[in-house]
Design a protein around this motif. Structure first.
Motif, PDB file in Angstrom:
ATOM      1  N   LEU A  28       0.818  -1.209   0.000  1.00 29.53           N
ATOM      2  CA  LEU A  28       0.000   0.000   0.000  1.00 29.53           C
ATOM      3  C   LEU A  28       0.853   1.260   0.000  1.00 29.53           C
ATOM      4  O   LEU A  28       0.564   2.213  -0.738  1.00 29.53           O
ATOM      5  CB  LEU A  28      -0.944   0.016   1.203  1.00 29.53           C
ATOM      6  CG  LEU A  28      -1.867   1.243   1.316  1.00 29.53           C
ATOM      7  CD1 LEU A  28      -2.763   1.350   0.085  1.00 29.53           C
ATOM      8  CD2 LEU A  28      -2.711   1.178   2.574  1.00 29.53           C
ATOM      9  N   LEU A  32       0.477   4.309  -2.570  1.00 25.31           N
ATOM     10  CA  LEU A  32      -0.124   5.461  -1.909  1.00 25.31           C
ATOM     11  C   LEU A  32       0.804   6.670  -1.986  1.00 25.31           C
ATOM     12  O   LEU A  32       0.343   7.816  -2.091  1.00 25.31           O
ATOM     13  CB  LEU A  32      -0.444   5.121  -0.456  1.00 25.31           C
ATOM     14  CG  LEU A  32      -1.203   6.162   0.370  1.00 25.31           C
ATOM     15  CD1 LEU A  32      -2.494   6.585  -0.333  1.00 25.31           C
ATOM     16  CD2 LEU A  32      -1.504   5.605   1.765  1.00 25.31           C
ATOM     17  N   TYR A  62      -0.581   6.434   5.135  1.00 23.04           N
ATOM     18  CA  TYR A  62       0.771   6.146   4.665  1.00 23.04           C
ATOM     19  C   TYR A  62       1.719   5.943   5.844  1.00 23.04           C
ATOM     20  O   TYR A  62       2.504   4.988   5.863  1.00 23.04           O
ATOM     21  CB  TYR A  62       1.278   7.280   3.774  1.00 23.04           C
ATOM     22  CG  TYR A  62       2.680   7.030   3.272  1.00 23.04           C
ATOM     23  CD1 TYR A  62       2.886   6.339   2.096  1.00 23.04           C
ATOM     24  CD2 TYR A  62       3.796   7.460   3.999  1.00 23.04           C
ATOM     25  CE1 TYR A  62       4.173   6.081   1.638  1.00 23.04           C
ATOM     26  CE2 TYR A  62       5.078   7.205   3.552  1.00 23.04           C
ATOM     27  CZ  TYR A  62       5.264   6.521   2.370  1.00 23.04           C
ATOM     28  OH  TYR A  62       6.536   6.252   1.940  1.00 23.04           O
ATOM     29  N   SER A 196      -3.128  -0.181  -4.302  1.00 27.58           N
ATOM     30  CA  SER A 196      -3.341   1.111  -3.644  1.00 27.58           C
ATOM     31  C   SER A 196      -4.542   1.843  -4.240  1.00 27.58           C
ATOM     32  O   SER A 196      -5.342   2.444  -3.515  1.00 27.58           O
ATOM     33  CB  SER A 196      -2.085   1.975  -3.773  1.00 27.58           C
ATOM     34  OG  SER A 196      -0.962   1.336  -3.211  1.00 27.58           O
TER      35      SER A 196
END
Length: 479
Positions: A28, A32, A62, A196
């Motif tokens: 992610l 991201l 994040y 993401s």
């Protein structure tokens, strides 16, 4: 063989646990970070405060992913010295350098500028802050490059040779740009970005579905959709290229992926097993549903029928991957999710073209928003399934056709490895639920529209019902 008394099996289980858990977080954070660069660039260009608030909101997720990713990534790499010391000794001349590059070029770059990205609002010039965000994203994605370079080399070793059990590097560039590297790096980059996108899109859809700031999150949803139009089909194509590489470079892995026991001779297109149940002991599939000539068409062998498709029986049992059902179904899980996400993207684009995603109508698309919410975790499953195919399918080799996994493990007491395995499982379970708690808390609270905007004396908050819908529940209920 009793797995609980076998050091090699326990060490493999421990590395699998740490790798699978660690992968959840950089998957992610890498994508991201790119999204944060995009929304901050749009804010700098338009000075629309919505994109500033998006940058502030998504950066919280994040940081959460970055923190847990660091905490779980370091113990994973330490195992090369604790549980896989013979492997490290044999390939350290190259593999150790690549892991070092990942730490110094990628992780340190990302960590160095993360503080400016998170705390630098209203403290540094907006352009300086934007550069910091770019460098954070660059560092995050450089990690993908170096890790996939190292793993690709394990799949198709190049640039040197084993001399007395030690890999001697003859050409670093040849080793780095090994046959699997380019496609593998691209496939993983697109996988992290696609994951993401659908996480951001799924969270945005949740807000829209629940009538919480639908106009605000519609901007994030549409931005994600624009990028997904390119990424989702491209990922399928690059995945196909990866499968073609496996056909020629790792035929045993392809046979395991397709549970193909018998060799299909030249001049005959192989059937494709849509679903089956592999029986390793009997060396056959107990049952299967096949598409005639399907595998031949998928691998484009209709153009090159002179090439046979090798079956698992073509290789000695000691040179075949084990856990064929795991490899077979992991591959189909990854492929199925890839096509589902592309299909969901396509349906959403159609709805957009029909005018169903306008500010006045998007909150009426309940079924579509529910589909995106459902899709949010699927990218994780696809990436993890892909890594299972990639690494379990490489067995029994840790460096393909050169070093066997059984020869690469440290000679440790099985009880010691079992204790560390249980310890990792316990700590990672705690970390997982902690991350779920804080992640859900960030999402439930939503974005803060009272944050000061750089260059403005007061936050530009639009409190119209269509724009800003505060959560009026008691604080206890919100938490």
């Amino acid at each position: 063989m009793n797995l609980l008394s076998d050091t090699v099996s326990l060490s493999r289980m421990q590395f699998a646990l740490t790798a699978i858990f660690h992968m959840l977080w950089p998957v992610l954070s890498t994508g991201l970070a790119i999204y944060l660069v995009i929304v901050e660039a749009i804010w700098l260009k338009t000075r629309n405060p919505d994109y500033y608030y998006h940058a502030r909101f998504w950066s919280k997720l994040y940081v959460l992913n970055f923190g847990i990713g660091v905490a779980t990534g370091i113990p994973m790499e330490f195992q090369f010295g604790t549980n896989w010391a013979p492997f490290s000794e044999a390939v350290g001349n190259f593999f150790g350098s690549i892991i070092g590059f990942e730490a110094s070029w990628a992780f340190m770059l990302e960590a160095a500028f993360l503080g400016i990205m998170i705390f630098g609002w209203n403290r540094v010039n907006p352009i300086i802050h934007f550069i910091a965000t770019i460098l954070v994203a660059t560092g995050a994605n450089l990690s993908t490059f170096w890790i996939l370079t190292a793993n690709s080399w394990m799949q198709t070793p190049a640039g040197g040779e084993l001399v007395n059990g030690i890999f001697i590097v003859r050409d670093y560039f040849e080793a780095i740009f090994n046959p699997f590297m380019a496609v593998s790096v691209t496939h993983m980059f697109l996988g992290t970005l696609e994951t993401s996108l659908f996480v951001i899109g799924g969270i945005s859809a949740w807000y829209i579905f629940n009538q919480r700031n639908p106009a605000f999150f519609a901007k994030a949803f549409k931005l994600v959709l624009i990028v997904a139009i390119i990424v989702a089909p491209l990922q399928i194509y690059v995945g196909h290229l990866s499968g073609e590489q496996v056909l020629y470079r790792q035929p045993t892995k392809l046979a395991a992926m397709e549970s193909q026991w018998e060799t299909i001779p030249a001049g005959q297109a192989a059937d494709w097993s849509l679903i089956a149940w592999p029986n390793e002991k009997a060396e056959k599939n107990d049952w299967e549903i096949t598409i005639p000539n399907g595998l031949g068409y998928i691998l484009e062998l209709k153009k090159e029928l002179s090439a046979p498709v090798l079956g698992l029986k073509e290789f000695p049992p000691e040179n075949r991957p084990s856990l064929i059902p795991l490899i077979y179904y992991s591959f189909r899980t990854m492929v199925g999710i890839g096509f589902f996400l592309a299909g969901l993207m396509g349906i959403t684009v159609i709805q957009w073209l029909r005018g169903k995603l306008s500010q006045d109508t998007i909150n009426q698309q309940k079924w579509l928003m529910a589909g995106w919410i459902f899709a949010a975790p699927l990218g994780y499953i696809a990436v993890e399934s892909g890594w299972i195919v990639r690494c379990v399918g490489r067995q029994p080799w840790i460096v393909y056709n050169q070093i066997r996994t059984v020869d690469a493990a440290s000679n440790l007491p099985p009880g010691d490895v079992l204790v560390s395995l249980i310890g990792f499982a316990s700590v990672y379970t705690l970390l997982f639920f902690t991350a779920l708690y804080f992640g859900s808390r960030i999402i439930r609270r939503g974005p803060r529209f009272d944050l000061p905007i750089p260059g403005e004396e007061k936050p530009a908050v639009d409190t119209s019902p269509a724009k800003f819908v505060p959560d009026e529940r008691p604080v206890e209920a919100q938490q």
